[in-house]
Design an enzyme around this catalytic site. Sequence first.
Site, PDB file in Angstrom:
ATOM      1  N   ASP A 176      81.948 -51.864  83.332  1.00 56.18           N
ATOM      2  CA  ASP A 176      81.322 -50.396  83.268  1.00 56.18           C
ATOM      3  C   ASP A 176      81.870 -49.437  82.583  1.00 56.18           C
ATOM      4  O   ASP A 176      83.340 -49.800  82.471  1.00 56.18           O
ATOM      5  CB  ASP A 176      81.418 -50.352  84.956  1.00 56.18           C
ATOM      6  N   MET A 177      81.314 -48.412  82.446  1.00 55.47           N
ATOM      7  CA  MET A 177      82.249 -47.329  81.977  1.00 55.47           C
ATOM      8  C   MET A 177      82.590 -46.333  83.039  1.00 55.47           C
ATOM      9  O   MET A 177      81.560 -45.887  83.648  1.00 55.47           O
ATOM     10  CB  MET A 177      81.405 -46.646  80.594  1.00 55.47           C
ATOM     11  N   ARG A 221      75.075 -51.889  77.421  1.00 54.83           N
ATOM     12  CA  ARG A 221      74.178 -51.332  78.375  1.00 54.83           C
ATOM     13  C   ARG A 221      74.173 -49.774  78.361  1.00 54.83           C
ATOM     14  O   ARG A 221      75.160 -49.226  78.140  1.00 54.83           O
ATOM     15  CB  ARG A 221      74.867 -51.665  79.853  1.00 54.83           C
ATOM     16  N   LYS A 264      72.852 -43.177  81.360  1.00 50.64           N
ATOM     17  CA  LYS A 264      72.906 -41.701  81.226  1.00 50.64           C
ATOM     18  C   LYS A 264      74.420 -41.329  81.532  1.00 50.64           C
ATOM     19  O   LYS A 264      74.940 -40.453  80.620  1.00 50.64           O
ATOM     20  CB  LYS A 264      72.029 -40.983  82.249  1.00 50.64           C
ATOM     21  N   ALA A 278      77.390 -41.217  84.979  1.00 51.61           N
ATOM     22  CA  ALA A 278      77.357 -40.592  86.539  1.00 51.61           C
ATOM     23  C   ALA A 278      78.724 -40.025  86.730  1.00 51.61           C
ATOM     24  O   ALA A 278      78.905 -39.758  88.083  1.00 51.61           O
ATOM     25  CB  ALA A 278      77.503 -42.067  87.270  1.00 51.61           C
ATOM     26  N   ARG A 299      75.913 -42.071  93.740  1.00 47.50           N
ATOM     27  CA  ARG A 299      74.367 -42.209  94.248  1.00 47.50           C
ATOM     28  C   ARG A 299      73.535 -40.955  94.854  1.00 47.50           C
ATOM     29  O   ARG A 299      72.548 -40.439  94.257  1.00 47.50           O
ATOM     30  CB  ARG A 299      73.953 -43.477  94.922  1.00 47.50           C
TER      31      ARG A 299
HETATM   32  C1  LIG Z   1      72.310 -51.060  85.759  1.00 44.46           C
HETATM   33  C2  LIG Z   1      73.077 -50.077  85.935  1.00 44.46           C
HETATM   34  C3  LIG Z   1      74.246 -49.857  85.454  1.00 44.46           C
HETATM   35  C4  LIG Z   1      75.245 -48.581  85.460  1.00 44.46           C
HETATM   36  N1  LIG Z   1      76.366 -48.459  85.121  1.00 44.46           N
HETATM   37  C5  LIG Z   1      76.958 -47.349  84.755  1.00 44.46           C
HETATM   38  C6  LIG Z   1      78.317 -47.408  84.224  1.00 44.46           C
HETATM   39  O1  LIG Z   1      78.908 -48.230  84.014  1.00 44.46           O
HETATM   40  N2  LIG Z   1      78.704 -45.966  84.122  1.00 44.46           N
HETATM   41  C7  LIG Z   1      78.318 -44.638  84.573  1.00 44.46           C
HETATM   42  O2  LIG Z   1      78.940 -43.939  84.366  1.00 44.46           O
HETATM   43  N3  LIG Z   1      77.030 -45.060  85.017  1.00 44.46           N
HETATM   44  C8  LIG Z   1      76.357 -46.087  85.227  1.00 44.46           C
HETATM   45  N4  LIG Z   1      74.916 -45.881  85.834  1.00 44.46           N
HETATM   46  C9  LIG Z   1      74.341 -44.995  86.275  1.00 44.46           C
HETATM   47  C10 LIG Z   1      73.720 -43.910  85.331  1.00 44.46           C
HETATM   48  O3  LIG Z   1      74.680 -43.586  84.340  1.00 44.46           O
HETATM   49  C11 LIG Z   1      73.060 -43.010  86.155  1.00 44.46           C
HETATM   50  O4  LIG Z   1      73.866 -42.173  86.779  1.00 44.46           O
HETATM   51  C12 LIG Z   1      71.965 -43.291  86.869  1.00 44.46           C
HETATM   52  O5  LIG Z   1      71.294 -44.660  86.406  1.00 44.46           O
HETATM   53  C13 LIG Z   1      70.527 -42.187  87.202  1.00 44.46           C
HETATM   54  O6  LIG Z   1      70.492 -41.820  85.841  1.00 44.46           O
HETATM   55  P1  LIG Z   1      68.833 -42.358  85.424  1.00 44.46           P
HETATM   56  O7  LIG Z   1      68.729 -42.846  84.331  1.00 44.46           O
HETATM   57  O8  LIG Z   1      68.098 -43.246  86.736  1.00 44.46           O
HETATM   58  O9  LIG Z   1      68.128 -40.766  85.238  1.00 44.46           O
HETATM   59  P2  LIG Z   1      67.967 -39.743  86.417  1.00 44.46           P
HETATM   60  O10 LIG Z   1      67.466 -38.541  85.396  1.00 44.46           O
HETATM   61  O11 LIG Z   1      69.242 -39.386  86.898  1.00 44.46           O
HETATM   62  O12 LIG Z   1      66.970 -40.116  87.355  1.00 44.46           O
HETATM   63  C14 LIG Z   1      65.481 -40.283  87.127  1.00 44.46           C
HETATM   64  C15 LIG Z   1      64.711 -40.837  88.188  1.00 44.46           C
HETATM   65  O13 LIG Z   1      65.266 -41.797  88.843  1.00 44.46           O
HETATM   66  C16 LIG Z   1      65.338 -42.110  90.297  1.00 44.46           C
HETATM   67  N5  LIG Z   1      66.650 -42.066  90.888  1.00 44.46           N
HETATM   68  C17 LIG Z   1      67.818 -41.856  89.851  1.00 44.46           C
HETATM   69  N6  LIG Z   1      68.992 -41.829  90.626  1.00 44.46           N
HETATM   70  C18 LIG Z   1      68.579 -42.109  92.101  1.00 44.46           C
HETATM   71  C19 LIG Z   1      69.484 -42.340  93.120  1.00 44.46           C
HETATM   72  N7  LIG Z   1      70.603 -42.396  93.113  1.00 44.46           N
HETATM   73  N8  LIG Z   1      68.684 -42.239  94.184  1.00 44.46           N
HETATM   74  C20 LIG Z   1      67.232 -42.579  94.234  1.00 44.46           C
HETATM   75  N9  LIG Z   1      66.526 -42.288  93.154  1.00 44.46           N
HETATM   76  C21 LIG Z   1      67.172 -42.129  91.912  1.00 44.46           C
HETATM   77  C22 LIG Z   1      64.713 -40.553  90.592  1.00 44.46           C
HETATM   78  O14 LIG Z   1      63.425 -41.035  90.852  1.00 44.46           O
HETATM   79  C23 LIG Z   1      64.805 -39.616  89.336  1.00 44.46           C
HETATM   80  O15 LIG Z   1      63.994 -38.863  89.262  1.00 44.46           O
HETATM   81  C24 LIG Z   1      74.242 -47.171  85.887  1.00 44.46           C
HETATM   82  C25 LIG Z   1      73.051 -47.203  86.168  1.00 44.46           C
HETATM   83  C26 LIG Z   1      72.271 -48.605  86.021  1.00 44.46           C
HETATM   84  C27 LIG Z   1      70.657 -48.400  86.382  1.00 44.46           C
END
Ligand SMILES: Cc1cc2nc3c(=O)[nH]c(=O)nc-3n(C[C@H](O)[C@H](O)[C@H](O)COP(=O)(O)OP(=O)(O)OC[C@H]3O[C@@H](n4cnc5c(N)ncnc54)[C@H](O)[C@@H]3O)c2cc1C
Length: 285
Positions: free
Chosen positions: A112-113, A162, A165, A167, A267
């Site tokens: 993970d990052m 992977r 966006k 977090a 989250r």
């Molecule tokens: C498999 C996986 C691994 C990840 N690993 C990392 C990592 O190593 N480092 C890191 O910085 N981030 C990580 N993330 C988190 C990522 O960076 C985002 O913060 C997160 O995925 C929300 O972005 P999004 O692409 O879903 O788009 P967004 O624009 O945030 O959301 C789009 C839509 O997705 C849904 N959604 C998004 N988040 C939520 C939530 N929490 N609860 C309910 N619905 C939601 C909603 O419908 C929202 O409108 C990971 C995410 C995934 C899926």
Amino acid sequence: METSPVSKKFTRRFVAGETLDDEIAVCERLERENVCASLDHLGENVTTLEEAAQSRDSYLEALERITAHRLPATVSIKLTQFGLDLSEDACLENVRKLATRARETGSRVEIDMESSAYTDRTLTIVSKIAAEFGCARSVIQAYLFRSAADIDRLNREGIPVRLCKGAYDEPRSVAFAGKREVDRNYLALMKTLLDQGTYPAIASHDEMILDEAFRYARERKIAPDKFEFQMLYGIRRDLQKRIVDLGYRLRLYVPYGTAWYPYFMRRLAERPANVFFLARNLLRS
Ligand SMILES: Cc1cc2nc3c(=O)[nH]c(=O)nc-3n(C[C@H](O)[C@H](O)[C@H](O)COP(=O)(O)OP(=O)(O)OC[C@H]3O[C@@H](n4cnc5c(N)ncnc54)[C@H](O)[C@@H]3O)c2cc1C
């Protein structure tokens, strides 16, 4: 918060449970639904090397269970959980032990990052592990300005990425602040990965991103087994089903353990509606 019985109710949506047994039960159910998993034993920023060794051992145990249950699963780790804040050498050794076993069992270590304070050190360790063991996956965050250059280098080294966006709450000096800019960068990086990457993972719950990935893969005739989608356990189950129904590969990131607080807070921060979900559950209990 982490030990309160009330908390269990609302964390269950995003976390498989407290134990490895809970985790394996969820992964087995997912496998029956044609969905792979990546196991995340919750924890980050450990403060002693003993804790880091315990994290490593818990992941070694997870790999044994993955093998025993013949699950097509990977493990996802955070380097601060493996001692990065304390000693880069000790952290690398811990990851090496895990990667050794991952290679033997045909699994993969997804690294993970975390926040941008760790990006350089994380990528250095990812490159070393990938060169020595070949079973590592890097994570790149589309909100960082540097990510296009990082992806070019990882593609040249043949390291799977992977793409997410991002977090963490990053300063404007290193990251795009607006959703529109992050989304635009995500789409550009995703296309680079689909064209030139090594088995990339598109990690998002954003319907616009997924639709563009489906469209681009069709347009470029990229076969469904050349990449995978990844999502977080408990989020957008409707889209998860759509991906599988369309014949694409899906892997869910499935956390377990007791140290859920920072994960859960990220989250909540991503989606204000989750705070209402939390409040409703607190009131009910
Ligand atoms: C498999 C996986 C691994 C990840 N690993 C990392 C990592 O190593 N480092 C890191 O910085 N981030 C990580 N993330 C988190 C990522 O960076 C985002 O913060 C997160 O995925 C929300 O972005 P999004 O692409 O879903 O788009 P967004 O624009 O945030 O959301 C789009 C839509 O997705 C849904 N959604 C998004 N988040 C939520 C939530 N929490 N609860 C309910 N619905 C939601 C909603 O419908 C929202 O409108 C990971 C995410 C995934 C899926």
